[in-house]
Design an enzyme around this catalytic site. Structure first.
Site, PDB file in Angstrom:
ATOM      1  N   GLY A  73      27.651  37.681  25.310  1.00 39.96           N
ATOM      2  CA  GLY A  73      26.467  36.946  25.776  1.00 39.96           C
ATOM      3  C   GLY A  73      25.200  37.712  25.441  1.00 39.96           C
ATOM      4  N   ILE A  85      20.155  38.143  30.257  1.00 36.62           N
ATOM      5  CA  ILE A  85      20.596  39.460  30.755  1.00 36.62           C
ATOM      6  C   ILE A  85      20.810  40.398  29.570  1.00 36.62           C
ATOM      7  CG2 ILE A  85      22.444  40.724  31.947  1.00 36.62           C
ATOM      8  CD1 ILE A  85      22.785  38.306  33.790  1.00 36.62           C
ATOM      9  N   GLY A  86      21.424  39.859  28.505  1.00 33.99           N
ATOM     10  CA  GLY A  86      21.639  40.663  27.306  1.00 33.99           C
ATOM     11  C   GLY A  86      20.342  41.262  26.799  1.00 33.99           C
ATOM     12  N   ARG A 100      27.610  27.016  35.974  1.00 38.43           N
ATOM     13  CA  ARG A 100      27.894  25.760  36.671  1.00 38.43           C
ATOM     14  C   ARG A 100      26.751  24.796  36.407  1.00 38.43           C
ATOM     15  NH1 ARG A 100      30.820  24.254  41.689  1.00 38.43           N
ATOM     16  NH2 ARG A 100      31.428  26.414  41.979  1.00 38.43           N
ATOM     17  N   ASN A 156      35.539  28.672  32.248  1.00 34.11           N
ATOM     18  CA  ASN A 156      35.452  30.127  32.118  1.00 34.11           C
ATOM     19  C   ASN A 156      36.777  30.754  31.711  1.00 34.11           C
ATOM     20  OD1 ASN A 156      32.697  31.254  32.589  1.00 34.11           O
ATOM     21  ND2 ASN A 156      32.832  29.760  34.244  1.00 34.11           N
ATOM     22  N   GLN A 176      39.174  36.587  25.671  1.00 33.22           N
ATOM     23  CA  GLN A 176      38.492  37.893  25.608  1.00 33.22           C
ATOM     24  C   GLN A 176      39.392  38.987  26.192  1.00 33.22           C
ATOM     25  OE1 GLN A 176      34.472  37.582  27.154  1.00 33.22           O
ATOM     26  NE2 GLN A 176      33.795  36.362  25.403  1.00 33.22           N
ATOM     27  N   ASP A 221      24.089  42.951  44.265  1.00 33.74           N
ATOM     28  CA  ASP A 221      24.085  42.649  45.693  1.00 33.74           C
ATOM     29  C   ASP A 221      23.846  43.929  46.502  1.00 33.74           C
ATOM     30  OD1 ASP A 221      24.938  39.928  45.061  1.00 33.74           O
ATOM     31  OD2 ASP A 221      26.841  40.874  44.544  1.00 33.74           O
ATOM     32  N   ARG A 276      20.238  44.890  46.157  1.00 35.21           N
ATOM     33  CA  ARG A 276      19.415  43.971  46.950  1.00 35.21           C
ATOM     34  C   ARG A 276      19.476  44.343  48.429  1.00 35.21           C
ATOM     35  NH1 ARG A 276      21.713  38.554  43.846  1.00 35.21           N
ATOM     36  NH2 ARG A 276      20.022  38.375  42.308  1.00 35.21           N
ATOM     37  N   HIS A 312      31.420  38.182  44.802  1.00 35.72           N
ATOM     38  CA  HIS A 312      30.010  38.047  44.402  1.00 35.72           C
ATOM     39  C   HIS A 312      29.656  36.563  44.488  1.00 35.72           C
ATOM     40  CE1 HIS A 312      26.241  38.082  42.364  1.00 35.72           C
ATOM     41  NE2 HIS A 312      26.697  37.230  41.467  1.00 35.72           N
TER      42      HIS A 312
HETATM   43  P1  NAX Z   1      22.231  33.067  29.559  1.00 36.32           P
HETATM   44  O1  NAX Z   1      22.642  31.649  29.581  1.00 36.32           O
HETATM   45  O2  NAX Z   1      20.814  33.431  29.304  1.00 36.32           O
HETATM   46  O3  NAX Z   1      23.103  33.839  28.462  1.00 36.32           O
HETATM   47  C1  NAX Z   1      24.476  33.678  28.338  1.00 36.32           C
HETATM   48  C2  NAX Z   1      24.826  33.967  26.899  1.00 36.32           C
HETATM   49  O4  NAX Z   1      26.253  33.985  26.793  1.00 36.32           O
HETATM   50  C3  NAX Z   1      24.332  32.916  25.912  1.00 36.32           C
HETATM   51  O5  NAX Z   1      23.615  33.543  24.867  1.00 36.32           O
HETATM   52  C4  NAX Z   1      25.624  32.265  25.391  1.00 36.32           C
HETATM   53  O6  NAX Z   1      25.522  31.854  24.042  1.00 36.32           O
HETATM   54  C5  NAX Z   1      26.609  33.407  25.564  1.00 36.32           C
HETATM   55  N1  NAX Z   1      28.022  33.006  25.621  1.00 36.32           N
HETATM   56  C6  NAX Z   1      28.561  31.900  26.176  1.00 36.32           C
HETATM   57  N2  NAX Z   1      29.882  31.870  25.975  1.00 36.32           N
HETATM   58  C7  NAX Z   1      30.203  32.983  25.286  1.00 36.32           C
HETATM   59  C8  NAX Z   1      31.417  33.503  24.764  1.00 36.32           C
HETATM   60  N3  NAX Z   1      32.569  32.848  24.891  1.00 36.32           N
HETATM   61  N4  NAX Z   1      31.364  34.689  24.113  1.00 36.32           N
HETATM   62  C9  NAX Z   1      30.212  35.345  23.931  1.00 36.32           C
HETATM   63  N5  NAX Z   1      29.015  34.884  24.398  1.00 36.32           N
HETATM   64  C10 NAX Z   1      29.019  33.731  25.071  1.00 36.32           C
HETATM   65  O7  NAX Z   1      22.755  33.686  30.927  1.00 36.32           O
HETATM   66  P2  NAX Z   1      22.287  35.023  31.676  1.00 36.32           P
HETATM   67  O8  NAX Z   1      21.129  34.735  32.525  1.00 36.32           O
HETATM   68  O9  NAX Z   1      22.201  36.119  30.679  1.00 36.32           O
HETATM   69  O10 NAX Z   1      23.519  35.250  32.666  1.00 36.32           O
HETATM   70  C11 NAX Z   1      24.811  35.552  32.189  1.00 36.32           C
HETATM   71  C12 NAX Z   1      25.830  35.472  33.303  1.00 36.32           C
HETATM   72  O11 NAX Z   1      25.563  36.418  34.322  1.00 36.32           O
HETATM   73  C13 NAX Z   1      25.884  34.107  34.009  1.00 36.32           C
HETATM   74  O12 NAX Z   1      27.246  33.738  34.153  1.00 36.32           O
HETATM   75  C14 NAX Z   1      25.298  34.424  35.369  1.00 36.32           C
HETATM   76  O13 NAX Z   1      25.788  33.545  36.356  1.00 36.32           O
HETATM   77  C15 NAX Z   1      25.765  35.826  35.584  1.00 36.32           C
HETATM   78  N6  NAX Z   1      25.081  36.625  36.620  1.00 36.32           N
HETATM   79  C16 NAX Z   1      25.833  37.461  37.360  1.00 36.32           C
HETATM   80  C17 NAX Z   1      25.291  38.295  38.322  1.00 36.32           C
HETATM   81  C18 NAX Z   1      26.144  39.226  39.129  1.00 36.32           C
HETATM   82  O14 NAX Z   1      25.595  39.860  40.030  1.00 36.32           O
HETATM   83  N7  NAX Z   1      27.455  39.382  38.913  1.00 36.32           N
HETATM   84  C19 NAX Z   1      23.838  38.246  38.611  1.00 36.32           C
HETATM   85  C20 NAX Z   1      23.035  37.651  37.521  1.00 36.32           C
HETATM   86  C21 NAX Z   1      23.646  36.483  36.811  1.00 36.32           C
HETATM   87  O15 NAX Z   1      23.416  35.336  37.578  1.00 36.32           O
END
Ligand code: NAX
Length: 328
Positions: free
Chosen positions: A11, A16-17, A92, A105, A112, A159, A162, A187
């Site tokens: 991703g 986040i990346g 979602r 997922n 992966q 978390d 925070r 989480h």
């Molecule tokens: P984005 O939608 O900005 O980026 C996700 C990226 O993943 C996209 O570039 C997409 O092309 C890529 N992607 C999708 N499927 C893929 C695959 N099979 N292989 C490789 N890349 C793939 O999301 P972003 O804001 O960066 O968040 C990423 C994830 O973090 C989300 O699932 C989000 O819910 C989760 N989070 C988790 C948190 C935690 O505390 N555990 C907090 C922050 C965030 O909400």
């Protein structure tokens, strides 16, 4: 000179990346003296944006960054990986049921996990950030039978951070004075931030606060719903703080917790604190020499027990659902 550590980020073209990669390349993930090679794994639609990010990484001329490879093939992405940050996930969307979310997922984390199993380095450490993080970690782990189960972890450090910040605000203490806070469970909105064992400048945090009402009605929901509050305010989900927490998680895992303190990580349960073995749940952990251990012997009061049990119940339901879907 040290051999570079291979760090794979999935991703990588997401928000986040974008906040994460520059800090990895500048030495914040592993240390200021550890060279890194980055592998960016994206889906085909994300490759071009990942290339743009790689151009910017080049333009930083980071002394520690010894290479960047971009791919949409998990076997290439995880080849020789020492650290894998699984950030990309299927979010979602409106009207999506839990089963749909878990199966979408599963389609990401199962292959992966297999690619990690088949290609990663022997010392691979995996952090799952993409939601639902705990259950996605379980899916990846189940697909990687040759990798020790404890190498698969899920992120609850955001978390944790925070909760530290909210507690500091409430008490007026600096964050650096607060130790031994714990996030238990999933989480998700059921997570339980526990301050009963926390200390503020050496004093029991629950006693310093002295207000169970604030705990139940303000602190816990504020921490648990912070992600939604950020979306409401920023118009986009937490990105820099999530990236920061991912950095903290891996840095602590590799370099250890400070004496007298602990952190929170989503890890496979060994049955401690009544959490069924194998569930990936958040616990208080200490880290040393690249390994973590659950803090044992904490006394869990009734207030905490009910909340831990509720979050663990949700994890069980998620596990049962992915089992039914044939994902684990
Ligand atoms: P984005 O939608 O900005 O980026 C996700 C990226 O993943 C996209 O570039 C997409 O092309 C890529 N992607 C999708 N499927 C893929 C695959 N099979 N292989 C490789 N890349 C793939 O999301 P972003 O804001 O960066 O968040 C990423 C994830 O973090 C989300 O699932 C989000 O819910 C989760 N989070 C988790 C948190 C935690 O505390 N555990 C907090 C922050 C965030 O909400």
């Amino acid at each position: 000179t040290r051999t570079p550590v291979n760090v794979t980020v999935t991703g990588a073209a997401g928000q986040i990346g974008y906040a994460l990669l520059f800090r990895i390349a500048s030495g914040h993930l592993l240390g200021a003296d550890v060279p890194v090679k980055l592998r960016l794994l994206e889906i085909p639609q994300g490759l071009k944006a990942a290339e743009g990010t790689a151009m910017e990484l080049d333009d930083c001329a980071f002394p520690l960054l010894q290479g960047i490879e971009i791919t949409d093939d998990p076997n290439v992405g995880f080849d020789g990986a020492n650290v894998a940050l699984l950030v990309g996930a299927r979010p979602r969307t409106k009207g999506m049921e839990r089963g749909d979310l878990l199966s979408a997922n599963g389609g990401i984390f199962k292959p992966q996990g297999k690619a990690i199993n088949d290609n990663a380095a022997d010392d691979i450490k995996v952090l799952v950030v993409g939601n639902p993080a705990n259950t996605n970690a379980l899916i990846a782990q189940a697909a990687a039978p040759d990798v020790p189960a404890e190498r698969f972890t899920a992120m609850t450090r955001l978390d944790h951070n925070r909760a530290l910040s909210q507690l500091a605000k409430k008490t007026g203490a600096p964050v650096s004075d607060i130790k031994r806070l714990t996030i238990w469970g999933n989480h998700s909105a059921t997570q339980y931030p526990d301050i009963f064992h926390a200390e503020i400048a050496g004093k029991n945090a629950a006693e310093v606060v002295g207000d169970e009402q604030w705990l139940a009605d303000t602190f816990i929901p504020t921490v648990a719903k912070r992600g939604a509050a950020i979306i409401e305010a920023r118009g986009a989900s937490s990105a820099a703080s999530a990236a920061n927490a991912a950095i903290d998680h891996v840095h602590t895992w590799v370099n250890g917790t400070a004496a007298g303190d602990w952190t929170s990580m989503g890890i496979p349960s060994d049955g401690s604190y009544g959490v069924p073995e194998g569930l990936i749940s958040s616990f208080p952990v200490t880290c040393k020499d690249g390994k973590y251990e659950i803090v044992q012997g904490l006394d869990v009061n009734e207030f905490s027990r009910a909340r831990i049990d509720a979050s663990v119940q949700e994890l069980k339901e998620e596990r049962d659902a992915v089992r039914e879907l044939g994902l684990i």
